[in-house]
Design a protein around this motif. Structure first.
Motif, PDB file in Angstrom:
ATOM      1  N   UNK A 142       0.824  -1.209   0.000  1.00  0.00           N
ATOM      2  CA  UNK A 142       0.000   0.000   0.000  1.00  0.00           C
ATOM      3  C   UNK A 142       0.860   1.262   0.000  1.00  0.00           C
ATOM      4  N   UNK A 143       0.460   2.214  -0.827  1.00  0.00           N
ATOM      5  CA  UNK A 143       1.009   3.563  -0.800  1.00  0.00           C
ATOM      6  C   UNK A 143       0.016   4.433  -0.023  1.00  0.00           C
ATOM      7  N   UNK A 144       0.403   4.805   1.197  1.00  0.00           N
ATOM      8  CA  UNK A 144      -0.472   5.621   2.042  1.00  0.00           C
ATOM      9  C   UNK A 144      -0.178   7.105   1.824  1.00  0.00           C
ATOM     10  N   UNK A 145      -1.228   7.913   1.846  1.00  0.00           N
ATOM     11  CA  UNK A 145      -1.080   9.366   1.937  1.00  0.00           C
ATOM     12  C   UNK A 145      -1.920   9.826   3.128  1.00  0.00           C
ATOM     13  N   UNK A 146      -1.454  10.856   3.796  1.00  0.00           N
ATOM     14  CA  UNK A 146      -2.060  11.277   5.062  1.00  0.00           C
ATOM     15  C   UNK A 146      -2.287  12.783   5.052  1.00  0.00           C
ATOM     16  N   UNK A 147      -3.473  13.190   5.505  1.00  0.00           N
ATOM     17  CA  UNK A 147      -3.805  14.617   5.626  1.00  0.00           C
ATOM     18  C   UNK A 147      -4.381  14.878   7.005  1.00  0.00           C
ATOM     19  N   UNK A 148      -3.904  15.949   7.658  1.00  0.00           N
ATOM     20  CA  UNK A 148      -4.419  16.293   8.973  1.00  0.00           C
ATOM     21  C   UNK A 148      -4.283  17.796   9.197  1.00  0.00           C
ATOM     22  N   UNK A 149      -4.986  18.279  10.208  1.00  0.00           N
ATOM     23  CA  UNK A 149      -4.937  19.695  10.542  1.00  0.00           C
ATOM     24  C   UNK A 149      -6.301  20.348  10.416  1.00  0.00           C
ATOM     25  N   UNK A 150      -6.490  21.517  11.030  1.00  0.00           N
ATOM     26  CA  UNK A 150      -7.783  22.210  10.995  1.00  0.00           C
ATOM     27  C   UNK A 150      -8.261  22.544   9.587  1.00  0.00           C
ATOM     28  N   UNK A 151      -7.323  22.737   8.648  1.00  0.00           N
ATOM     29  CA  UNK A 151      -7.706  23.097   7.284  1.00  0.00           C
ATOM     30  C   UNK A 151      -8.185  21.900   6.464  1.00  0.00           C
ATOM     31  N   UNK A 152      -8.055  20.708   7.000  1.00  0.00           N
ATOM     32  CA  UNK A 152      -8.587  19.518   6.311  1.00  0.00           C
ATOM     33  C   UNK A 152     -10.083  19.471   6.600  1.00  0.00           C
ATOM     34  N   UNK A 153     -10.860  19.978   5.658  1.00  0.00           N
ATOM     35  CA  UNK A 153     -12.307  20.080   5.829  1.00  0.00           C
ATOM     36  C   UNK A 153     -13.008  19.312   4.720  1.00  0.00           C
ATOM     37  N   UNK A 154     -14.271  19.013   4.965  1.00  0.00           N
ATOM     38  CA  UNK A 154     -15.054  18.216   4.019  1.00  0.00           C
ATOM     39  C   UNK A 154     -15.126  18.891   2.655  1.00  0.00           C
ATOM     40  N   UNK A 155     -14.844  18.091   1.637  1.00  0.00           N
ATOM     41  CA  UNK A 155     -14.923  18.589   0.272  1.00  0.00           C
ATOM     42  C   UNK A 155     -13.692  19.310  -0.215  1.00  0.00           C
ATOM     43  N   UNK A 156     -12.676  19.452   0.636  1.00  0.00           N
ATOM     44  CA  UNK A 156     -11.475  20.190   0.240  1.00  0.00           C
ATOM     45  C   UNK A 156     -10.204  19.362   0.439  1.00  0.00           C
ATOM     46  N   UNK A 157     -10.350  18.060   0.427  1.00  0.00           N
ATOM     47  CA  UNK A 157      -9.187  17.178   0.514  1.00  0.00           C
ATOM     48  C   UNK A 157      -9.017  16.505  -0.846  1.00  0.00           C
ATOM     49  N   UNK A 158      -7.828  16.578  -1.457  1.00  0.00           N
ATOM     50  CA  UNK A 158      -7.636  15.937  -2.767  1.00  0.00           C
ATOM     51  C   UNK A 158      -7.809  14.426  -2.660  1.00  0.00           C
ATOM     52  N   UNK A 159      -8.794  13.899  -3.358  1.00  0.00           N
ATOM     53  CA  UNK A 159      -9.106  12.470  -3.269  1.00  0.00           C
ATOM     54  C   UNK A 159      -8.917  11.842  -4.642  1.00  0.00           C
ATOM     55  N   UNK A 160      -7.771  11.173  -4.838  1.00  0.00           N
ATOM     56  CA  UNK A 160      -7.486  10.553  -6.123  1.00  0.00           C
ATOM     57  C   UNK A 160      -7.400   9.035  -6.014  1.00  0.00           C
ATOM     58  N   UNK A 161      -8.074   8.490  -5.015  1.00  0.00           N
ATOM     59  CA  UNK A 161      -8.113   7.040  -4.819  1.00  0.00           C
ATOM     60  C   UNK A 161      -9.449   6.683  -4.189  1.00  0.00           C
ATOM     61  N   UNK A 162      -9.814   5.404  -4.239  1.00  0.00           N
ATOM     62  CA  UNK A 162     -11.155   5.024  -3.768  1.00  0.00           C
ATOM     63  C   UNK A 162     -11.140   4.276  -2.444  1.00  0.00           C
ATOM     64  N   UNK A 163      -9.999   4.320  -1.728  1.00  0.00           N
ATOM     65  CA  UNK A 163      -9.895   3.643  -0.433  1.00  0.00           C
ATOM     66  C   UNK A 163      -9.505   4.665   0.627  1.00  0.00           C
ATOM     67  N   UNK A 164     -10.244   4.666   1.734  1.00  0.00           N
ATOM     68  CA  UNK A 164     -10.102   5.742   2.704  1.00  0.00           C
ATOM     69  C   UNK A 164     -10.087   5.211   4.133  1.00  0.00           C
ATOM     70  N   UNK A 165      -9.199   5.799   4.970  1.00  0.00           N
ATOM     71  CA  UNK A 165      -9.181   5.550   6.413  1.00  0.00           C
ATOM     72  C   UNK A 165      -9.494   6.876   7.101  1.00  0.00           C
ATOM     73  N   UNK A 166     -10.504   6.855   7.950  1.00  0.00           N
ATOM     74  CA  UNK A 166     -10.933   8.057   8.657  1.00  0.00           C
ATOM     75  C   UNK A 166     -10.599   7.898  10.136  1.00  0.00           C
ATOM     76  N   UNK A 167      -9.837   8.852  10.702  1.00  0.00           N
ATOM     77  CA  UNK A 167      -9.448   8.801  12.114  1.00  0.00           C
ATOM     78  C   UNK A 167     -10.339   9.764  12.894  1.00  0.00           C
ATOM     79  N   UNK A 168     -11.105   9.223  13.864  1.00  0.00           N
ATOM     80  CA  UNK A 168     -12.119  10.004  14.561  1.00  0.00           C
ATOM     81  C   UNK A 168     -11.985   9.882  16.077  1.00  0.00           C
ATOM     82  N   UNK A 169     -12.627  10.827  16.775  1.00  0.00           N
ATOM     83  CA  UNK A 169     -12.670  10.839  18.234  1.00  0.00           C
ATOM     84  C   UNK A 169     -14.124  10.662  18.665  1.00  0.00           C
ATOM     85  N   UNK A 170     -14.394   9.604  19.441  1.00  0.00           N
ATOM     86  CA  UNK A 170     -15.746   9.373  19.946  1.00  0.00           C
ATOM     87  C   UNK A 170     -15.793   9.304  21.455  1.00  0.00           C
ATOM     88  N   UNK A 171     -14.846   9.994  22.103  1.00  0.00           N
ATOM     89  CA  UNK A 171     -14.719   9.871  23.553  1.00  0.00           C
ATOM     90  C   UNK A 171     -15.873  10.561  24.296  1.00  0.00           C
TER      91      UNK A 171
END
Length: 440
Positions: A142-171
């Protein structure tokens, strides 16, 4: 009889002329087969005799090519080599391991632990408070690419692949509401066929109450193929739900520590440390009482506070790291959950965690290996106790250990923690490969 000179001369002239005519006849009018070297080859194809080819000189049907057979053989051999080479390259391409692309969106602080501490990926820019940070790495197929930070918002992340890992907080509920909006966004991408495979890495609730995400799991008719969840959730089955380590407090800027000779061999002046919040009527009060009553508080670094603070200052972080690096043991009493950042932070510095092995209240899975079943399954070289009254005997044994024994134990702890992170990396990669790409 003597021939007159005049007749002799005429006879020579006649013979010369006759020979010349014979030679001319053989050259221009004879149909006899000539030798292979001198034959004239008649071309089957091409323009009629005397017609110019490509605007050049007139093309004649008969062209002399004394090496035609050799040229045909050479061209045939060359074509055979070219075809063999093409087949060879095609075979290499078929046998070449296929690579896949997966994108990770880090919308919780544990995403940094996943990326920098587990996957050991780079992040640019290096500024920890940058609005947008990204990185790339290869792990397994796998070739992983990672995006994080406050500016990573819905609809504004370059998505050029069809497989996604979402890191969330549900505490807590506020985090759940934020995470739910991200799940709804990803669901819309699945419905539009922009995304085909989805995994979630979840900082779960400390009481293991994560029912809010259940409808999104594929097993319940949702779209999430895989869930990696922190804490001893009863959902863990190692099929589509896997337990994930809490890690260090990256939200408080705890860094990635690289083991070195100084960290391993230094002479640490303190037996133990505990810097943290002491809740009323908790085992942490018992811990502080035991240390003071036995006089061990003078041999340990202890700083107690009554109220939990979500952020570190530069000074408090430095003091905490100093305590870890100068103590043989780090005391880890339970909080809301037994698993805490302190355990992993102590491992980073080679300070052995002394863990209160008690299952806390809530919906986390009970059992002989709980709590901390992920760490125990990995053979964590910790000291487990059920009551802080056991601490004086533990510290007495610490006094009797030689520096050589302490250095050896420190080295083994650091090696174990490095190996544990590597195991998590391989497990994470393999599970995604098998689930997302099992059909090629």
């Amino acid at each position: 009889m003597k021939i007159p000179k005049r007749k002799l001369f005429l006879l020579v002239i006649f013979a010369y002329v006759a020979f010349s005519l014979y030679a001319a006849y053989n050259v221009f009018f004879s149909n006899k087969t000539m030798s292979r070297v001198h034959r004239v080859v008649k071309k089957e194809a091409g323009p009629p005799s005397g017609v110019a080819r490509d605007g050049g000189a007139p093309f004649f049907a008969d062209e002399w090519n004394p090496w035609e057979d050799e040229q045909v053989e050479y061209n045939s051999a060359l074509n055979a080599k070219r075809e063999a080479f093409k087949q060879h390259m095609a075979k290499i391409e078929r046998n070449k391991p296929k690579r896949y692309k997966v994108q990770i969106w880090g919308k919780a602080a544990i995403g940094i632990y996943l990326w920098e501490h587990i996957l050991e990926g780079p992040l640019n820019p290096t500024d920890k408070v940058a609005q947008w940070r990204e990185g790339e790495l290869q792990s397994g197929k796998i070739d992983f690419s990672f995006y994080t930070g406050p500016a990573v918002v819905q609809g504004h992340v370059p998505l050029d692949m069809n497989s996604l890992v979402l890191v969330l907080n549900g505490r807590e509920q506020q985090k759940v509401s934020y995470s739910t909006r991200w799940l709804e966004h990803v669901e819309s991408l699945v419905q539009s066929h922009t995304v085909s495979h989805v995994a979630v890495v979840l900082l779960g609730n400390e009481h293991c109450k994560n029912d809010w995400i259940a409808p999104h799991l594929k097993r319940n008719g949702g779209f999430v193929d895989l869930l990696f969840v922190v804490y001893d959730s009863p959902w863990v089955n190692d099929k589509d739900v896997f337990q994930w380590p809490l890690g260090v407090a990256t939200y408080r800027q705890f860094p990635m520590i690289r083991a070195n000779a100084q960290l391993i061999t230094s002479n640490r002046p303190y037996l133990c440390n505990f810097l943290g919040t002491v809740y009323k009527n908790s085992s942490r009060e018992t811990l502080i009482h035991v240390l003071k009553q036995s006089g061990l508080d003078k041999e340990c670094i202890t700083t107690a506070r009554e109220k939990w603070l979500p952020q570190e200052s530069a000074d408090s972080l430095k003091n905490y790291q100093t305590a870890l690096s100068q103590s043989e043991l780090t005391l880890c009493p339970v909080g809301i959950n037994t698993e805490c950042y302190r355990i992993y932070e102590a491992c980073s510095y080679g300070s052995v965690p002394v863990v209160e092995d008690v299952l806390t209240a809530g919906s986390c899975a009970p059992g002989p290996s709980s709590p901390l079943r992920l760490l125990k399954a990995a053979g964590a070289p910790f000291i487990f106790i059920s009551d802080w009254k056991e601490l004086p005997a533990i510290l007495e044994r610490e006094r009797e250990m030689s520096q050589e024994q302490r250095v050896d134990r420190r080295r083994r702890l650091l090696e174990w923690y490095s190996s544990f992170r590597q195991q998590m990396k391989e497990r994470f990669t393999e599970v995604i490969e098998e689930t997302f790409f099992k059909n090629g």
